[in-house]
Design an enzyme around this catalytic site. Structure first.
Site, PDB file in Angstrom:
ATOM      1  N   HIS A 166       0.845  -1.262   0.003  1.00 50.86           N
ATOM      2  CA  HIS A 166       0.070   0.023  -0.139  1.00 50.86           C
ATOM      3  C   HIS A 166       0.707   1.229  -0.001  1.00 50.86           C
ATOM      4  O   HIS A 166       0.685   2.124  -0.792  1.00 50.86           O
ATOM      5  CB  HIS A 166      -0.876  -0.076   1.084  1.00 50.86           C
ATOM      6  CG  HIS A 166      -1.646   1.067   1.253  1.00 50.86           C
ATOM      7  ND1 HIS A 166      -2.854   1.513   0.782  1.00 50.86           N
ATOM      8  CD2 HIS A 166      -1.376   2.304   2.146  1.00 50.86           C
ATOM      9  CE1 HIS A 166      -3.388   2.604   0.999  1.00 50.86           C
ATOM     10  NE2 HIS A 166      -2.515   3.232   1.838  1.00 50.86           N
ATOM     11  N   GLU A 167       1.751   1.097   0.780  1.00 56.13           N
ATOM     12  CA  GLU A 167       2.682   2.468   0.960  1.00 56.13           C
ATOM     13  C   GLU A 167       3.547   2.823  -0.414  1.00 56.13           C
ATOM     14  O   GLU A 167       3.715   3.632  -0.780  1.00 56.13           O
ATOM     15  CB  GLU A 167       3.835   2.387   2.161  1.00 56.13           C
ATOM     16  CG  GLU A 167       2.949   2.159   3.507  1.00 56.13           C
ATOM     17  CD  GLU A 167       2.045   3.474   3.653  1.00 56.13           C
ATOM     18  OE1 GLU A 167       2.251   4.544   2.887  1.00 56.13           O
ATOM     19  OE2 GLU A 167       0.827   3.387   4.389  1.00 56.13           O
ATOM     20  N   HIS A 179       1.558   4.480  -3.117  1.00 54.06           N
ATOM     21  CA  HIS A 179       1.882   5.971  -2.862  1.00 54.06           C
ATOM     22  C   HIS A 179       3.051   6.462  -3.650  1.00 54.06           C
ATOM     23  O   HIS A 179       2.932   7.339  -4.344  1.00 54.06           O
ATOM     24  CB  HIS A 179       1.756   6.436  -1.454  1.00 54.06           C
ATOM     25  CG  HIS A 179       0.610   6.401  -0.760  1.00 54.06           C
ATOM     26  ND1 HIS A 179      -0.575   6.841  -1.253  1.00 54.06           N
ATOM     27  CD2 HIS A 179       0.390   5.825   0.264  1.00 54.06           C
ATOM     28  CE1 HIS A 179      -1.514   6.705  -0.306  1.00 54.06           C
ATOM     29  NE2 HIS A 179      -1.103   6.088   0.548  1.00 54.06           N
ATOM     30  N   HIS A 237       3.397   8.983  -7.084  1.00 48.39           N
ATOM     31  CA  HIS A 237       4.173   9.966  -7.163  1.00 48.39           C
ATOM     32  C   HIS A 237       4.836  10.097  -8.414  1.00 48.39           C
ATOM     33  O   HIS A 237       5.058  11.083  -9.135  1.00 48.39           O
ATOM     34  CB  HIS A 237       5.096   9.821  -5.855  1.00 48.39           C
ATOM     35  CG  HIS A 237       6.018  11.230  -5.836  1.00 48.39           C
ATOM     36  ND1 HIS A 237       7.055  11.341  -5.030  1.00 48.39           N
ATOM     37  CD2 HIS A 237       5.891  12.401  -6.422  1.00 48.39           C
ATOM     38  CE1 HIS A 237       7.483  12.611  -5.105  1.00 48.39           C
ATOM     39  NE2 HIS A 237       6.895  13.059  -6.038  1.00 48.39           N
TER      40      HIS A 237
END
Length: 239
Positions: free
Chosen positions: A105-106, A109, A113
């Site tokens: 999940h991280e 991100h 980006h």
């Protein structure tokens, strides 16, 4: 605005706050329960959260983001400023379903980006303004209500409500960012059978991420309820 209307406003507002607080508590409890359970279910692949994160970044052609360990529990986050995927020690070193889900999940991100995902770009752009607004709400709201009641001057409360509106808006902007990161994580995990090897493991990672997402939904609803509460004082001041 007379004293009776203030008392009625407070009572109804507190009732709404209590309901939302109970829902929030239930969701948080369920999420922590799920996370604890999936933290005890080992990945068949035996990969750690760190290794899952590195693989996902590399599979997306991202080589300028580091995966680091940070202190605390549930402190996992991606930092666009430092280009780091920050994983709590319980995730960084763990070889569990929960660790794989959170790490992916991280990294979702980080992929956002790298691909200039619009909602993430917008959210990052308004962070400085939101930080200022959060500071303003700490003192303008209650002081504003007192000034409104005793001096009938709505200016300070209006500033507080405007600041709170921005914070609430930020909470809702966060939702598509978080859901999209989970979508990217699940799609990648589903296509990498060397990491999440069975249908059961995929369903478990999906379940863990869904409950994590629900905490953001409840937070946004709570922010909206708080905004409506204070706004009611401002817009009903002539009653």
């Amino acid at each position: 605005m007379n004293t009776l209307s203030i008392i009625i406003g407070y009572n109804s507002a507190w009732f709404l706050m209590i309901i939302i607080a109970l829902i929030s508590f239930a969701v948080q409890w369920r999420f922590k329960s799920k996370f604890k359970h999936y933290s005890e279910v080992g990945l068949l692949s035996g990969l750690s959260g760190q290794e899952v994160a590195i693989r996902m970044l590399r599979d997306h052609g991202i080589y300028n983001v580091q995966v680091v360990s940070v202190e605390g529990q549930l402190t996992d986050h991606y930092s666009p400023e430092t280009r780091t995927v920050n994983l709590s020690q319980d995730v960084f070193y763990s070889r569990s379903i929960a660790a794989a889900a959170v790490a992916a999940h991280e990294c979702g991100h980080a992929v956002q980006h790298a691909k200039s995902y619009a909602w993430l770009t917008f959210r990052s752009a308004i962070v400085p303004a939101v930080n200022i607004a959060s500071t303003l709400t700490q003192w303008t709201l209650m002081i504003g209500i007192l000034l409104l009641v005793f001096t009938h001057n709505p200016l300070v409360l209006a500033i507080g409500v405007a600041a709170l509106a921005l914070v609430t808006f930020f909470s809702f902007i966060t939702l598509p960012v978080e859901f999209d990161a989970s979508r990217r994580a699940l799609a990648w995990l589903n296509n990498n059978h060397s990491i999440v090897q069975t249908h059961e493991e995929h369903e478990q990672t999906k379940d863990a991420l869904w409950w994590a997402a629900m905490t953001y939904v409840v937070a946004a609803i709570s922010a909206l309820a708080t905004l409506l509460y204070y706004a009611s004082f401002l817009f009903n001041r002539r009653n």
